[in-house]
Motif scaffolding. Structure first.
Motif, PDB file in Angstrom:
ATOM      1  N   UNK A 121      14.612  96.628  36.271  1.00 26.61           N
ATOM      2  CA  UNK A 121      13.262  96.632  37.219  1.00 26.61           C
ATOM      3  C   UNK A 121      12.924  95.278  37.480  1.00 26.61           C
ATOM      4  N   UNK A 122      12.602  94.598  36.486  1.00 24.56           N
ATOM      5  CA  UNK A 122      12.147  93.123  36.361  1.00 24.56           C
ATOM      6  C   UNK A 122      13.088  92.054  37.176  1.00 24.56           C
ATOM      7  N   UNK A 123      14.541  92.434  36.809  1.00 23.76           N
ATOM      8  CA  UNK A 123      15.757  91.793  37.459  1.00 23.76           C
ATOM      9  C   UNK A 123      15.886  92.102  38.907  1.00 23.76           C
ATOM     10  N   UNK A 124      15.595  92.959  39.280  1.00 25.65           N
ATOM     11  CA  UNK A 124      15.637  93.590  40.734  1.00 25.65           C
ATOM     12  C   UNK A 124      14.504  93.105  41.452  1.00 25.65           C
ATOM     13  N   UNK A 125      13.227  93.002  40.763  1.00 28.44           N
ATOM     14  CA  UNK A 125      12.197  92.408  41.551  1.00 28.44           C
ATOM     15  C   UNK A 125      12.434  90.893  41.662  1.00 28.44           C
ATOM     16  N   UNK A 126      12.960  90.073  40.692  1.00 28.94           N
ATOM     17  CA  UNK A 126      13.168  88.600  40.744  1.00 28.94           C
ATOM     18  C   UNK A 126      14.260  88.645  41.886  1.00 28.94           C
ATOM     19  N   UNK A 127      15.236  89.325  41.948  1.00 29.19           N
ATOM     20  CA  UNK A 127      16.165  89.275  42.924  1.00 29.19           C
ATOM     21  C   UNK A 127      15.757  89.300  44.167  1.00 29.19           C
ATOM     22  N   UNK A 128      14.838  90.268  44.596  1.00 30.87           N
ATOM     23  CA  UNK A 128      14.236  90.490  45.660  1.00 30.87           C
ATOM     24  C   UNK A 128      13.192  89.324  46.257  1.00 30.87           C
ATOM     25  N   UNK A 129      12.637  88.652  45.293  1.00 33.34           N
ATOM     26  CA  UNK A 129      11.946  87.539  45.261  1.00 33.34           C
ATOM     27  C   UNK A 129      12.773  86.440  45.962  1.00 33.34           C
ATOM     28  N   UNK A 130      13.796  86.368  45.138  1.00 31.49           N
ATOM     29  CA  UNK A 130      14.620  85.194  45.329  1.00 31.49           C
ATOM     30  C   UNK A 130      15.578  85.310  46.662  1.00 31.49           C
ATOM     31  N   UNK A 131      15.735  86.324  47.155  1.00 32.38           N
ATOM     32  CA  UNK A 131      16.328  86.897  48.476  1.00 32.38           C
ATOM     33  C   UNK A 131      15.356  86.550  49.523  1.00 32.38           C
ATOM     34  N   UNK A 132      14.068  86.849  49.249  1.00 28.12           N
ATOM     35  CA  UNK A 132      13.063  86.501  50.237  1.00 28.12           C
ATOM     36  C   UNK A 132      12.970  85.039  50.731  1.00 28.12           C
ATOM     37  N   UNK A 133      13.251  84.163  49.406  1.00 30.97           N
ATOM     38  CA  UNK A 133      13.229  82.649  49.681  1.00 30.97           C
ATOM     39  C   UNK A 133      14.366  82.169  50.488  1.00 30.97           C
ATOM     40  N   UNK A 134      15.345  83.062  50.484  1.00 30.23           N
ATOM     41  CA  UNK A 134      16.879  82.803  51.190  1.00 30.23           C
ATOM     42  C   UNK A 134      16.716  83.333  52.732  1.00 30.23           C
ATOM     43  N   UNK A 135      15.459  83.890  53.183  1.00 32.18           N
ATOM     44  CA  UNK A 135      15.280  84.550  54.148  1.00 32.18           C
ATOM     45  C   UNK A 135      15.753  86.057  54.712  1.00 32.18           C
ATOM     46  N   UNK A 136      15.815  86.761  53.564  1.00 32.55           N
ATOM     47  CA  UNK A 136      15.997  88.264  53.894  1.00 32.55           C
ATOM     48  C   UNK A 136      14.808  88.653  54.285  1.00 32.55           C
ATOM     49  N   UNK A 137      14.495  89.428  55.500  1.00 34.47           N
ATOM     50  CA  UNK A 137      13.503  89.998  56.192  1.00 34.47           C
ATOM     51  C   UNK A 137      12.978  91.102  55.420  1.00 34.47           C
ATOM     52  N   UNK A 138      13.929  92.097  54.957  1.00 39.71           N
ATOM     53  CA  UNK A 138      13.213  93.190  54.089  1.00 39.71           C
ATOM     54  C   UNK A 138      12.769  92.702  52.752  1.00 39.71           C
ATOM     55  N   UNK A 139      13.112  91.705  52.274  1.00 39.68           N
ATOM     56  CA  UNK A 139      12.708  91.143  50.968  1.00 39.68           C
ATOM     57  C   UNK A 139      11.271  90.455  51.112  1.00 39.68           C
ATOM     58  N   UNK A 140      11.187  89.579  52.424  1.00 39.38           N
ATOM     59  CA  UNK A 140       9.895  89.101  52.631  1.00 39.38           C
ATOM     60  C   UNK A 140       8.899  90.025  52.685  1.00 39.38           C
TER      61      UNK A 140
END
Length: 145
Positions: A121-140
């Motif tokens: 769960x913590x890893x997935x959260x970190x991955x979503x936060x990283x994806x948001x920094x790379x421009x993933x709209x859903x992650x943002x």
């Protein structure tokens, strides 16, 4: 489990993908570490510690991998996959002829499942936060909530 907004319906496909990712990461990291220490002196306890770190790390990194590469927000799927992977390990206690040797018990499996659930769960959260920094709209949208 469907809501309006950016939350997606729970996906069993991503649970299965997560399990495969956990196994693949553990094989890659384990292969690297064992290649480094193979043939060198190390204590039995050091080997157990390394195995534990590789196993636990694979759940965090696997959750992070799925969180980063999934096109939509996937937080609970890697966590559920991690829990199911640990429960699947418990099948050894029922099908292995030396079942007492493995020492699996239901409460140990549940505790282990809870630990890897949180790590994934913590890893997935970190991955979503990283994806948001790379421009993933859903992650943002997930990070901004």
């Amino acid at each position: 489990m469907e809501e309006n907004g950016s939350r997606q319906k729970f996906s069993w496909l991503w649970v299965c993908v997560s399990i495969v990712v956990f196994i693949a990461i553990e094989i890659v990291i384990g292969g690297f570490v064992m290649g480094v220490i193979a043939g060198r002196y190390h204590t039995y306890i050091l080997g157990l510690k390394l195995e534990m770190l590789i196993m636990l790390g694979s759940y965090f990194l696997g959750g992070m991998f799925v969180g980063f590469f999934s096109p939509t927000v996937r937080i609970f799927e890697p966590a559920a996959g991690a829990f199911l992977a640990v429960l699947a390990t418990g099948l050894y206690s029922y099908f292995a002829p030396t079942y007492r040797y493995f020492g699996f018990s239901n409460h140990r499996l549940l505790i282990g499942g809870a630990i890897v659930f949180v790590l994934a769960l913590l890893g997935a959260d970190a991955g979503e936060r990283l994806a948001a920094k790379f421009g993933n709209r859903a992650s943002k949208e997930y990070v901004e909530k």
